[in-house]
Design a protein around this motif. Structure first.
Motif: not given
Length: 166
Positions: A157-159, A123-124, A143-146
């Motif tokens: 979240e960041y990959y 989580i960012t 980045t996985k948005k929302h």
């Protein structure tokens, strides 16, 4: 502190540790009491992950009690068996004491010659986690948005990944 491979006899302690980490941290995938964890399920997980070459579980032990864990869940297809997805949890009172670094150092030793890629999502807003992962050599890939809904809002979240030599 000792970092070692999880064994079947750790199942009960690992179950309690996982439950406590999920109660303490808002950054774990599961919230407190969201899933039913049992000692039998933990035994099966330990058996399953330690029976394949590209997966493992490490635990951090202090004074004969488990205080942290790191799971490396290897890819199951021919196209992904070179990689493992990482899940890590450390009790709040033991964070910032080098346990995460020690777990990742043990992961590196174990993965050498076995895997080419380690990956995780974070989580960012989890700056402590991001710092630990970057210290361990992980890089942000995207980045996985929302991707997560928590505290009444969508969060990103960041990959992150780490490519290994060999």
């Amino acid at each position: 502190m000792m970092i070692r491979n999880a064994v079947i006899s750790d199942a009960e302690q690992l179950m309690r540790l996982t439950q406590q980490v999920e109660r303490e941290s808002p950054f774990m995938m599961y919230e407190a009491n969201e899933r039913q964890i049992s000692a039998d399920k933990q035994k099966r997980m330990i058996e399953d992950l330690t029976s394949v070459e590209n997966s493992t579980i490490f635990v951090a032990e202090v004074d004969h009690g488990l205080v942290g864990y790191l799971l490396a869940i290897g890819g199951s297809s021919n196209k992904t068996k070179h990689s493992a997805y990482i899940v890590v949890g450390i009790l709040q009172e033991f964070q910032g004491k080098g346990i995460g670094t020690a777990l990742f150092n043990e992961l590196d030793r174990w993965a050498k010659g076995k895997l080419h890629r380690l990956e995780l999502t974070v989580i960012t807003e989890n700056s402590a986690g991001i710092n630990l992962y970057q210290k361990a050599g992980f890089k942000k890939e995207g980045t996985k948005k929302h991707s997560i809904y928590m505290d009444g809002k969508y969060v990103d979240e960041y990959y992150m990944s780490k490519l290994l030599e060999g």
